[in-house]
Design a protein around this motif. Structure first.
Motif, mmCIF file in Angstrom:
data_model
loop_
_atom_site.group_PDB
_atom_site.id
_atom_site.type_symbol
_atom_site.label_atom_id
_atom_site.label_comp_id
_atom_site.label_asym_id
_atom_site.label_seq_id
_atom_site.Cartn_x
_atom_site.Cartn_y
_atom_site.Cartn_z
ATOM 1 N N ALA A 217 0.815 -1.215 0.000
ATOM 2 C CA ALA A 217 0.000 0.000 0.000
ATOM 3 C C ALA A 217 0.845 1.261 0.000
ATOM 4 N N LEU A 218 1.984 1.234 0.701
ATOM 5 C CA LEU A 218 2.774 2.452 0.886
ATOM 6 C C LEU A 218 4.046 2.500 0.044
ATOM 7 N N ASP A 219 4.502 1.361 -0.459
ATOM 8 C CA ASP A 219 5.628 1.273 -1.396
ATOM 9 C C ASP A 219 6.879 2.006 -0.889
ATOM 10 N N PRO A 220 7.382 1.637 0.291
ATOM 11 C CA PRO A 220 8.591 2.288 0.803
ATOM 12 C C PRO A 220 9.849 1.734 0.156
ATOM 13 N N GLN A 221 10.975 2.429 0.361
ATOM 14 C CA GLN A 221 12.254 1.917 -0.117
ATOM 15 C C GLN A 221 13.046 1.247 1.007
ATOM 16 N N VAL A 222 12.697 1.602 2.250
ATOM 17 C CA VAL A 222 13.338 0.985 3.412
ATOM 18 C C VAL A 222 12.249 0.520 4.365
ATOM 19 N N LEU A 223 12.376 -0.721 4.854
ATOM 20 C CA LEU A 223 11.424 -1.279 5.817
ATOM 21 C C LEU A 223 12.159 -1.570 7.116
ATOM 22 N N ILE A 224 11.579 -1.082 8.236
ATOM 23 C CA ILE A 224 12.178 -1.307 9.543
ATOM 24 C C ILE A 224 11.167 -2.014 10.442
ATOM 25 N N PRO A 225 11.353 -3.303 10.713
ATOM 26 C CA PRO A 225 10.465 -3.989 11.664
ATOM 27 C C PRO A 225 10.942 -3.753 13.096
ATOM 28 N N ILE A 226 10.044 -3.265 13.939
ATOM 29 C CA ILE A 226 10.308 -3.077 15.369
ATOM 30 C C ILE A 226 9.349 -3.993 16.114
ATOM 31 N N GLU A 227 9.864 -4.820 17.000
ATOM 32 C CA GLU A 227 9.034 -5.846 17.614
ATOM 33 C C GLU A 227 8.600 -5.484 19.034
ATOM 34 N N ASN A 228 7.395 -5.906 19.382
ATOM 35 C CA ASN A 228 6.944 -5.797 20.766
ATOM 36 C C ASN A 228 6.824 -7.200 21.359
ATOM 37 N N ASP A 229 6.822 -7.248 22.669
ATOM 38 C CA ASP A 229 6.718 -8.531 23.382
ATOM 39 C C ASP A 229 7.779 -9.533 22.934
ATOM 40 N N SER A 230 8.985 -9.017 22.666
ATOM 41 C CA SER A 230 10.073 -9.883 22.229
ATOM 42 C C SER A 230 11.097 -10.023 23.353
ATOM 43 N N ASP A 231 11.531 -11.258 23.613
ATOM 44 C CA ASP A 231 12.528 -11.507 24.651
ATOM 45 C C ASP A 231 13.955 -11.357 24.127
ATOM 46 N N SER A 232 14.084 -11.202 22.833
ATOM 47 C CA SER A 232 15.406 -11.149 22.220
ATOM 48 C C SER A 232 15.797 -9.714 21.871
ATOM 49 N N GLU A 233 17.100 -9.451 21.834
ATOM 50 C CA GLU A 233 17.584 -8.147 21.374
ATOM 51 C C GLU A 233 17.645 -8.087 19.858
ATOM 52 N N ASN A 234 17.556 -9.236 19.208
ATOM 53 C CA ASN A 234 17.607 -9.292 17.748
ATOM 54 C C ASN A 234 16.221 -9.551 17.168
ATOM 55 N N SER A 235 15.979 -9.038 15.986
ATOM 56 C CA SER A 235 14.678 -9.153 15.351
ATOM 57 C C SER A 235 14.425 -10.572 14.848
ATOM 58 N N GLU A 236 13.309 -11.130 15.270
ATOM 59 C CA GLU A 236 12.908 -12.451 14.776
ATOM 60 C C GLU A 236 12.244 -12.345 13.406
ATOM 61 N N ILE A 237 11.453 -11.320 13.220
ATOM 62 C CA ILE A 237 10.680 -11.182 11.976
ATOM 63 C C ILE A 237 11.578 -10.818 10.799
ATOM 64 N N TYR A 238 12.727 -10.204 11.072
ATOM 65 C CA TYR A 238 13.657 -9.823 9.997
ATOM 66 C C TYR A 238 14.034 -11.023 9.139
ATOM 67 N N GLN A 239 14.374 -12.133 9.786
ATOM 68 C CA GLN A 239 14.802 -13.322 9.040
ATOM 69 C C GLN A 239 13.683 -13.848 8.138
ATOM 70 N N LYS A 240 12.460 -13.804 8.617
ATOM 71 C CA LYS A 240 11.327 -14.269 7.818
ATOM 72 C C LYS A 240 11.105 -13.364 6.602
ATOM 73 N N LEU A 241 11.274 -12.060 6.821
ATOM 74 C CA LEU A 241 11.033 -11.104 5.737
ATOM 75 C C LEU A 241 12.077 -11.232 4.624
ATOM 76 N N ILE A 242 13.341 -11.323 5.006
ATOM 77 C CA ILE A 242 14.366 -11.388 3.958
ATOM 78 C C ILE A 242 14.350 -12.736 3.245
ATOM 79 N N LYS A 243 13.936 -13.784 3.953
ATOM 80 C CA LYS A 243 13.828 -15.089 3.308
ATOM 81 C C LYS A 243 12.779 -15.041 2.207
ATOM 82 N N GLU A 244 11.659 -14.404 2.505
ATOM 83 C CA GLU A 244 10.595 -14.297 1.510
ATOM 84 C C GLU A 244 11.022 -13.441 0.320
ATOM 85 N N LEU A 245 11.835 -12.406 0.597
ATOM 86 C CA LEU A 245 12.303 -11.516 -0.474
ATOM 87 C C LEU A 245 13.491 -12.087 -1.238
#
Length: 210
Positions: free
Chosen positions: A150-178
């Motif tokens: 819908a918004l067609d950005p050039q940079v995507l930044i996932p920020i997570e809530n309720d995460s026990d880790s300091e590293n992004s979990e969703i990042y790996q899923k997103l780049i795998k799909e891309l």
């Protein structure tokens, strides 16, 4: 523009026009985090603003509802969007901020919204899209993809809530799909207009605990 992921799901945006703090919890707000004379704090709603009221210093400008603003020469828009729930009055607010010739769009409740064309047109060209997401939700990747479409950005930044880790979990899923290669997580990302790529780049931010 320098962007950091703060504590649970806060976003710190350092610009030449001042400091912008989005979705910061009370324990992340103090005199040190608001030390820039031109600090703007953006809350998702009045309730979250009221919870943090005692932590906001007098020189800080506060935004917590839809509307059009210009603070310290920084244009900010808040667009109200109805949530996809049974409660027809339940809404969320998407904010867009323009600084250093970059438009950054800030989105929460990603699993409950569909962005109308009228809203994306009102926001205009989005350079950076920051989404607050729950990595454990089953449809998070699908929801992010819908918002990106819908918004067609050039940079995507996932920020997570309720995460026990300091590293992004969703990042790996997103780049795998891309089909992208994983990049090392950084505590602060530097973004410039001239450094934007033609294809979507997903940033891998590491959470900074305050």
């Amino acid at each position: 523009m320098r962007i950091s992921w703060i504590s649970d799901s806060g976003l710190r945006i350092e610009t030449s026009q001042g400091l912008i703090l989005y979705n910061h919890a009370p324990n992340s707000l103090n005199k040190e985090t608001q030390k820039d004379d031109n600090t703007i704090v953006i809350f998702q709603n009045e309730e979250s603003k009221d919870i943090s009221r005692s932590k906001i210093i007098d020189s800080t400008d506060v935004i917590f509802e839809p509307g059009e603003y210009e603070i310290n020469g920084v244009p900010i828009q808040g667009q109200a969007i109805k949530l996809n729930t049974e409660n027809i009055d339940e809404k969320t607010t998407i904010y867009s901020v323009i600084s250093e010739n970059l438009c950054i769009c800030l989105v929460q409740d990603i699993n409950k919204i569909t962005i109308p064309a009228s809203v994306s047109e009102a926001i205009g060209k989005v350079d950076i899209l920051a989404v607050i997401c729950n990595p454990s939700s089953e449809n998070t990747v699908e929801s992010i993809n819908s918002i990106v479409s819908a918004l067609d950005p050039q940079v995507l930044i996932p920020i997570e809530n309720d995460s026990d880790s300091e590293n992004s979990e969703i990042y790996q899923k997103l780049i795998k799909e891309l089909g992208h290669q994983s990049e090392e997580a950084v505590s602060k990302a530097n973004i410039t207009k001239s450094g934007l790529q033609e294809t979507l780049k997903v940033l891998n931010l590491r959470k900074t605990i305050l």
